[in-house]
Design a protein around this motif. Structure first.
Motif, PDB file in Angstrom:
ATOM      1  N   ILE A   1       0.839  -1.205   0.000  1.00  0.00           N
ATOM      2  CA  ILE A   1       0.000   0.000   0.000  1.00  0.00           C
ATOM      3  C   ILE A   1       0.869   1.248   0.000  1.00  0.00           C
ATOM      4  O   ILE A   1       0.634   2.191  -0.769  1.00  0.00           O
ATOM      5  N   ARG A   2       1.889   1.263   0.837  1.00  0.00           N
ATOM      6  CA  ARG A   2       2.731   2.446   0.949  1.00  0.00           C
ATOM      7  C   ARG A   2       3.541   2.698  -0.310  1.00  0.00           C
ATOM      8  O   ARG A   2       3.942   3.839  -0.568  1.00  0.00           O
ATOM      9  N   ARG A   3       3.771   1.653  -1.104  1.00  0.00           N
ATOM     10  CA  ARG A   3       4.500   1.829  -2.366  1.00  0.00           C
ATOM     11  C   ARG A   3       3.561   2.022  -3.547  1.00  0.00           C
ATOM     12  O   ARG A   3       4.014   2.089  -4.693  1.00  0.00           O
ATOM     13  N   GLY A   4       2.267   2.087  -3.282  1.00  0.00           N
ATOM     14  CA  GLY A   4       1.303   2.321  -4.344  1.00  0.00           C
ATOM     15  C   GLY A   4       1.035   1.117  -5.208  1.00  0.00           C
ATOM     16  O   GLY A   4       0.579   1.262  -6.355  1.00  0.00           O
ATOM     17  N   ARG A   5       1.272  -0.092  -4.682  1.00  0.00           N
ATOM     18  CA  ARG A   5       1.121  -1.311  -5.475  1.00  0.00           C
ATOM     19  C   ARG A   5      -0.135  -2.095  -5.121  1.00  0.00           C
ATOM     20  O   ARG A   5      -0.304  -3.222  -5.578  1.00  0.00           O
ATOM     21  N   MET A   6      -0.993  -1.512  -4.316  1.00  0.00           N
ATOM     22  CA  MET A   6      -2.255  -2.170  -3.952  1.00  0.00           C
ATOM     23  C   MET A   6      -3.391  -1.305  -4.472  1.00  0.00           C
ATOM     24  O   MET A   6      -3.572  -0.166  -4.028  1.00  0.00           O
TER      25      MET A   6
ATOM     26  N   SER B   1      -1.267   6.936   8.602  1.00  0.00           N
ATOM     27  CA  SER B   1      -0.067   6.811   7.772  1.00  0.00           C
ATOM     28  C   SER B   1       0.012   7.899   6.711  1.00  0.00           C
ATOM     29  O   SER B   1       1.109   8.199   6.218  1.00  0.00           O
ATOM     30  N   SER B   2      -1.119   8.487   6.366  1.00  0.00           N
ATOM     31  CA  SER B   2      -1.121   9.527   5.331  1.00  0.00           C
ATOM     32  C   SER B   2      -0.448  10.809   5.803  1.00  0.00           C
ATOM     33  O   SER B   2      -0.236  11.724   5.003  1.00  0.00           O
ATOM     34  N   GLN B   3      -0.115  10.891   7.108  1.00  0.00           N
ATOM     35  CA  GLN B   3       0.604  12.053   7.627  1.00  0.00           C
ATOM     36  C   GLN B   3       2.110  11.821   7.671  1.00  0.00           C
ATOM     37  O   GLN B   3       2.847  12.591   8.285  1.00  0.00           O
ATOM     38  N   SER B   4       2.575  10.756   7.030  1.00  0.00           N
ATOM     39  CA  SER B   4       3.998  10.423   7.035  1.00  0.00           C
ATOM     40  C   SER B   4       4.832  11.539   6.408  1.00  0.00           C
ATOM     41  O   SER B   4       4.381  12.253   5.500  1.00  0.00           O
TER      42      SER B   4
ATOM     43  N   CYS C   1      -1.034   6.242   0.694  1.00  0.00           N
ATOM     44  CA  CYS C   1      -1.988   5.877   1.756  1.00  0.00           C
ATOM     45  C   CYS C   1      -3.288   6.671   1.603  1.00  0.00           C
ATOM     46  O   CYS C   1      -4.375   6.119   1.800  1.00  0.00           O
ATOM     47  N   ARG C   2      -3.186   7.935   1.256  1.00  0.00           N
ATOM     48  CA  ARG C   2      -4.407   8.733   1.036  1.00  0.00           C
ATOM     49  C   ARG C   2      -5.205   8.180  -0.135  1.00  0.00           C
ATOM     50  O   ARG C   2      -6.435   8.099  -0.089  1.00  0.00           O
ATOM     51  N   GLU C   3      -4.503   7.768  -1.180  1.00  0.00           N
ATOM     52  CA  GLU C   3      -5.195   7.241  -2.353  1.00  0.00           C
ATOM     53  C   GLU C   3      -5.926   5.942  -2.021  1.00  0.00           C
ATOM     54  O   GLU C   3      -7.098   5.769  -2.385  1.00  0.00           O
ATOM     55  N   PHE C   4      -5.246   5.034  -1.299  1.00  0.00           N
ATOM     56  CA  PHE C   4      -5.917   3.777  -0.992  1.00  0.00           C
ATOM     57  C   PHE C   4      -7.018   3.976   0.035  1.00  0.00           C
ATOM     58  O   PHE C   4      -8.005   3.221   0.039  1.00  0.00           O
TER      59      PHE C   4
ATOM     60  N   GLU D   1      -9.121   6.432  -0.006  1.00  0.00           N
ATOM     61  CA  GLU D   1     -10.296   6.791  -0.808  1.00  0.00           C
ATOM     62  C   GLU D   1     -10.840   5.586  -1.569  1.00  0.00           C
ATOM     63  O   GLU D   1     -12.057   5.394  -1.677  1.00  0.00           O
ATOM     64  N   ILE D   2      -9.937   4.754  -2.084  1.00  0.00           N
ATOM     65  CA  ILE D   2     -10.367   3.557  -2.812  1.00  0.00           C
ATOM     66  C   ILE D   2     -11.122   2.617  -1.878  1.00  0.00           C
ATOM     67  O   ILE D   2     -12.218   2.128  -2.205  1.00  0.00           O
ATOM     68  N   PHE D   3     -10.556   2.357  -0.710  1.00  0.00           N
ATOM     69  CA  PHE D   3     -11.150   1.413   0.229  1.00  0.00           C
ATOM     70  C   PHE D   3     -12.469   1.948   0.782  1.00  0.00           C
ATOM     71  O   PHE D   3     -13.455   1.205   0.910  1.00  0.00           O
ATOM     72  N   LEU D   4     -12.496   3.235   1.105  1.00  0.00           N
ATOM     73  CA  LEU D   4     -13.724   3.855   1.623  1.00  0.00           C
ATOM     74  C   LEU D   4     -14.848   3.763   0.602  1.00  0.00           C
ATOM     75  O   LEU D   4     -15.971   3.333   0.926  1.00  0.00           O
ATOM     76  N   GLY D   5     -14.560   4.155  -0.633  1.00  0.00           N
ATOM     77  CA  GLY D   5     -15.595   4.127  -1.660  1.00  0.00           C
ATOM     78  C   GLY D   5     -16.103   2.727  -1.936  1.00  0.00           C
ATOM     79  O   GLY D   5     -17.306   2.499  -2.084  1.00  0.00           O
ATOM     80  N   ALA D   6     -15.178   1.749  -1.983  1.00  0.00           N
ATOM     81  CA  ALA D   6     -15.576   0.376  -2.266  1.00  0.00           C
ATOM     82  C   ALA D   6     -16.437  -0.192  -1.142  1.00  0.00           C
ATOM     83  O   ALA D   6     -17.420  -0.901  -1.392  1.00  0.00           O
ATOM     84  N   ALA D   7     -16.091   0.110   0.119  1.00  0.00           N
ATOM     85  CA  ALA D   7     -16.862  -0.408   1.254  1.00  0.00           C
ATOM     86  C   ALA D   7     -18.261   0.190   1.292  1.00  0.00           C
ATOM     87  O   ALA D   7     -19.254  -0.524   1.515  1.00  0.00           O
TER      88      ALA D   7
END
Length: 406
Positions: free
Chosen positions: A211-216, A333-336, A345-348, A350-356
């Protein structure tokens, strides 16, 4: 052996508020005292450490405090890190212990030494006797649990060490998890009297790192696994339900104690309490749940399945709280300081929130409240792993909670 002076670079000084019922508490954060107290327990030829890190701070206000330390030596000494614990229960002397000796984890010392690991594995795990063992400490929370990697020839296992009274509950949570679609480590053996059980190794890629590397990008394997876990029947399961009230109250008590002299911080706390306390008071468990679901608890297998590697908290809970906890960790983690990590982390999030929300047709406000209360609990990391500047970090965390509440 005495340690006359302890340079501050060895041990980061942390100033936390006093606890009048625990007059010895300041010693646990005094670098000179800590160095002197523990070096007296070691051979004289160990010399001075290169650095000491506060590993964990456990504080039951007015009752007890425990600090664990990780000690590192200069590279030319070729010595492994040492782990120590200092505990105070009141006005008496501070109690000191050295890993792996732990009075609440009677099986830890045997599970940490290669010679005794061979004997234990041959008795409780293996059908073919092992002759060699390698042991690696993965995680240790004094008096609560430890995780060690055992390599017995070509066999790789994870030993989970806990208080013996907690072992039956873990076996129940393992059975529940095995009925979900998550990949779960197999149970390879159990030493009941010692509170040790062995789990098989699950090979996979660390989900947090991906997730942190943008691969999820696809949240569905996570949501599929959760949905299957929530559907596991509670009939015949003796696991106690998760208590959100107790978890929230513990965090609030800690913050009010540590921020009591700072009016601006107390204003943040009161604003949060006005919103979260009515929600917490009305919250009830509704189905089976993970109860501590976040990215560092999982691996992604080569087949694309999600493997759970931490099962201790499974029991009656709240599906929406599982999702809220995952979102809260992503928001934290988005405050890293690493900009790429924060953005991913911010991108995922939004993805996870919208999907749920789309899949389960939940009310966005109800989910936001659960994310906020989980984020509030995550803020305790600042106290449990204290460093210089802890108060400003805690204030920033409380601002995140306020932003989540809206």
């Amino acid at each position: 052996m005495t340690f006359a002076s302890a340079p501050t670079q060895y041990f980061e000084q942390v100033a936390l508020p006093d606890d009048p019922a625990l007059p010895q508490l300041p010693l646990l954060f005094d670098s000179e005292w800590v160095c002197g107290a523990f070096l007296e327990q070691l051979p004289a030829d160990y010399g001075e450490p290169e650095r000491i890190r506060i590993h964990h701070f456990i504080h039951s206000i007015g009752r007890r405090a425990l600090v664990s330390y990780e000690v590192h030596w200069p590279a030319d000494r070729y010595l492994p890190p040492e782990y120590f614990v200092a505990k105070t229960n009141g006005g008496g002397p501070v109690e000191l212990s050295r890993y792996p000796l732990d009075s609440r984890l009677p099986g830890l010392a045997a599970a940490a030494e290669p010679a005794s690991v061979i004997a234990l594995a041959n008795e409780h795990v293996l059908t073919m006797p092992a002759r060699r063992a390698r042991v690696q400490l993965i995680r240790y929370r004094p008096e609560y649990r430890a995780v060690l990697r055992h390599r017995l020839g070509q066999v790789r296992l994870y030993a989970r060490v806990m208080r013996p009274a907690d072992l039956p509950g873990f076996l129940d949570t393992h059975r529940v998890a095995a009925h979900s679609s998550f990949v779960v480590p197999g149970l390879a053996g159990c030493w009941h009297n010692g509170g040790v059980l062995w789990l098989t190794e699950v090979r996979g890629r660390d989900l947090r790192r991906r997730i942190r590397r943008g691969r999820m990008r696809d949240p569905m394997p996570l949501l599929d696994g959760l949905a299957s876990l929530w559907q596991v029947s509670q009939v015949g399961v003796a696991i106690p339900p998760f208590s959100l009230k107790r978890a929230y109250s513990r965090a609030m008590k800690s913050f009010r104690h540590n921020l009591r002299d700072h009016a601006d911080s107390m204003h943040r706390l009161n604003a949060i309490a006005d919103v979260l306390e009515p929600f917490v008071a009305s919250w009830r468990p509704s189905s089976m749940a993970h109860n501590d679901f976040y990215d560092d608890q999982m691996l992604l297998t080569e087949d694309g399945d999600v493997a759970l590697v931490d099962l201790e908290d499974i029991g009656p809970g709240d599906p929406m709280l599982d999702v809220g906890n995952f979102l809260a960790h992503l928001r934290w983690s988005s405050q890293s300081s690493n900009q790429d990590r924060a953005a991913n982390c911010r991108e995922f999030h939004e993805i996870f929130l919208g999907a749920a929300l789309e899949r389960f047709q939940w009310d966005a406000r109800k989910l936001a409240l659960r994310e906020a209360v989980c984020l509030f609990r995550i803020c305790t990391n600042v106290i449990r792993h204290p460093k210089q500047g802890w108060r400003s970090k805690l204030d920033a965390g409380l601002d995140l909670v306020l932003n989540c509440i809206g």
